[in-house]
Design an enzyme around this catalytic site. Structure first.
Site, PDB file in Angstrom:
ATOM      1  N   ASP A 178       0.867  -1.170   0.000  1.00  0.00           N
ATOM      2  CA  ASP A 178       0.000   0.000   0.000  1.00  0.00           C
ATOM      3  C   ASP A 178       0.909   1.227   0.000  1.00  0.00           C
ATOM      4  OD1 ASP A 178      -1.629   2.268   0.908  1.00  0.00           O
ATOM      5  OD2 ASP A 178      -3.176   0.773   1.275  1.00  0.00           O
ATOM      6  N   ARG A 239     -12.510  -4.683  -7.412  1.00  0.00           N
ATOM      7  CA  ARG A 239     -13.172  -4.276  -8.648  1.00  0.00           C
ATOM      8  C   ARG A 239     -12.443  -4.907  -9.809  1.00  0.00           C
ATOM      9  NH1 ARG A 239     -16.706  -3.234  -5.786  1.00  0.00           N
ATOM     10  NH2 ARG A 239     -17.932  -1.298  -5.566  1.00  0.00           N
ATOM     11  N   GLU A 265     -13.973  -7.607 -15.268  1.00  0.00           N
ATOM     12  CA  GLU A 265     -14.207  -6.534 -16.221  1.00  0.00           C
ATOM     13  C   GLU A 265     -14.312  -7.158 -17.601  1.00  0.00           C
ATOM     14  OE1 GLU A 265     -12.522  -2.055 -16.748  1.00  0.00           O
ATOM     15  OE2 GLU A 265     -11.082  -3.645 -17.136  1.00  0.00           O
ATOM     16  N   HIS A 286     -20.212 -11.451  -7.798  1.00  0.00           N
ATOM     17  CA  HIS A 286     -20.119 -10.291  -6.904  1.00  0.00           C
ATOM     18  C   HIS A 286     -20.959 -10.517  -5.637  1.00  0.00           C
ATOM     19  CE1 HIS A 286     -19.663  -5.595  -6.800  1.00  0.00           C
ATOM     20  NE2 HIS A 286     -19.186  -6.182  -5.726  1.00  0.00           N
TER      21      HIS A 286
END
Length: 328
Positions: A178, A239, A265, A286
């Site tokens: 991160d 995502r 995607e 999802h």
């Protein structure tokens, strides 16, 4: 909130509590605030707090003009970016989110995916269906197991941190990437901070928990995927845009990598996508986030915040506009 959401979110217990807290009609749900029906318009004109959830209409300047007494928004879900506008922050409206509550089921799904990936459950189940005979599984699965394996967590988000917490009881080494995490915070979390490339190269399982931002699009591209060891597993509950689908597919078709994908995607892969049939891919629609009974946890969290507001206390889980640039 959107049509049908309130019916799933709130049970009789929540309606009773909401009516007591708000002293109003707890079953009046607004789906459109730009052109509200008379009952909604009247309630909006008198509202001090809005309880929102998925599908909430945008709180534009014109909507706020019709709500002169509005002081707070309590969101019974995660991201508020879909319905809060700059006008809300300019007005100084206090905002709370149930993102912490929604992080729990995602982290639980991720934990299950990690443990099953290291145990090579997908591989074993597929082979077992095909063999249907006795077999030396100890020999075939000699490299499987969760003892002293390495898990790479991408993103020290709420969900990423919760995953780290859930992994603590297991004999696993945890790497964390991160760009906003400092060494002291990494030490507090009990993880080893590393660059993204090192995380990909050194992990048996890579799990993605970064926010969807322009800067994180295709965070895992061909280079990062190629760095992952043969037999490693990618878990994505964040995502679909964070992973370059065109780069991932050949790695999965070849069998070099495995994947647990709760997001893709496009969000719905085309009917002829190999993802539906590959034996090394667990594809789910999802579902890692709050569903079914877990929705009631979101409602409980939101009503706890509403009770704090009614009691003159600050929100326990406030959303601050200065953090929106690097949050989901």
């Amino acid at each position: 909130m959107g049509p049908g959401v309130a019916e799933r979110l709130l049970d009789a217990r929540h309606h009773t509590r909401l009516a007591a807290l708000a002293r109003t009609d707890s079953r009046l749900v607004a789906h459109d605030l730009a052109a509200p029906p008379p009952a909604v318009a009247a309630a909006l004109a008198d509202a001090e707090v809005l309880l929102t959830c998925w599908g909430a209409p945008p709180l534009t300047a014109s909507v706020l003009a019709a709500a002169p007494r509005l002081r707070a928004v309590v969101h019974a879900a995660g991201s508020v970016k879909h319905h809060l506008t700059d006008a809300c922050w300019e007005r100084g409206i206090a905002v709370s989110s149930a993102a912490a509550a929604n992080a729990l089921p995602v982290a639980e799904y991720t934990l299950a995916a990690i443990l099953m990936a290291n145990k090579r459950v997908l591989h074993s189940a597929h082979r077992y269906r095909g063999l249907r005979t006795g077999h030396d599984w100890h020999r075939e699965l000699a490299g499987a197991g969760n003892y002293r394996r390495t898990v790479g967590v991408i993103g020290a988000s709420r969900i990423g941190r919760r995953v780290v917490e859930l992994l603590r009881p297991f004999a696993l080494d945890v790497l964390l990437y991160d760009p906003y995490l400092d060494a002291a915070e990494a030490a507090r979390l009990g993880v080893r901070p590393v660059p993204l490339a090192a995380l990909c190269a050194g992990s048996d399982v890579v799990t993605v928990h970064a926010p969807q931002l322009p800067a994180t699009r295709h965070l895992l591209g061909a280079r990062e995927l190629a760095l992952m060891p043969d037999g490693a597993t990618l878990v994505n509950t964040a995502r679909g845009s964070l992973v370059d689908a065109a780069a991932l597919l050949p790695e999965l078709v070849s069998g070099r990598l495995s994947a647990v994908l709760d997001v893709t995607e496009p969000a719905l892969p085309p009917p002829d996508s190999p993802l539906y049939e590959l034996p090394n891919v667990l594809l789910t629609p999802h579902i890692a986030g709050s569903m079914g009974t877990e929705l009631h946890r979101l409602a409980d969290s939101a009503l706890d915040e509403l009770a704090r507001y009614a009691g003159g206390l600050p929100f326990a889980d406030p959303v601050r506009p200065e953090h929106l640039g690097r949050s989901a």
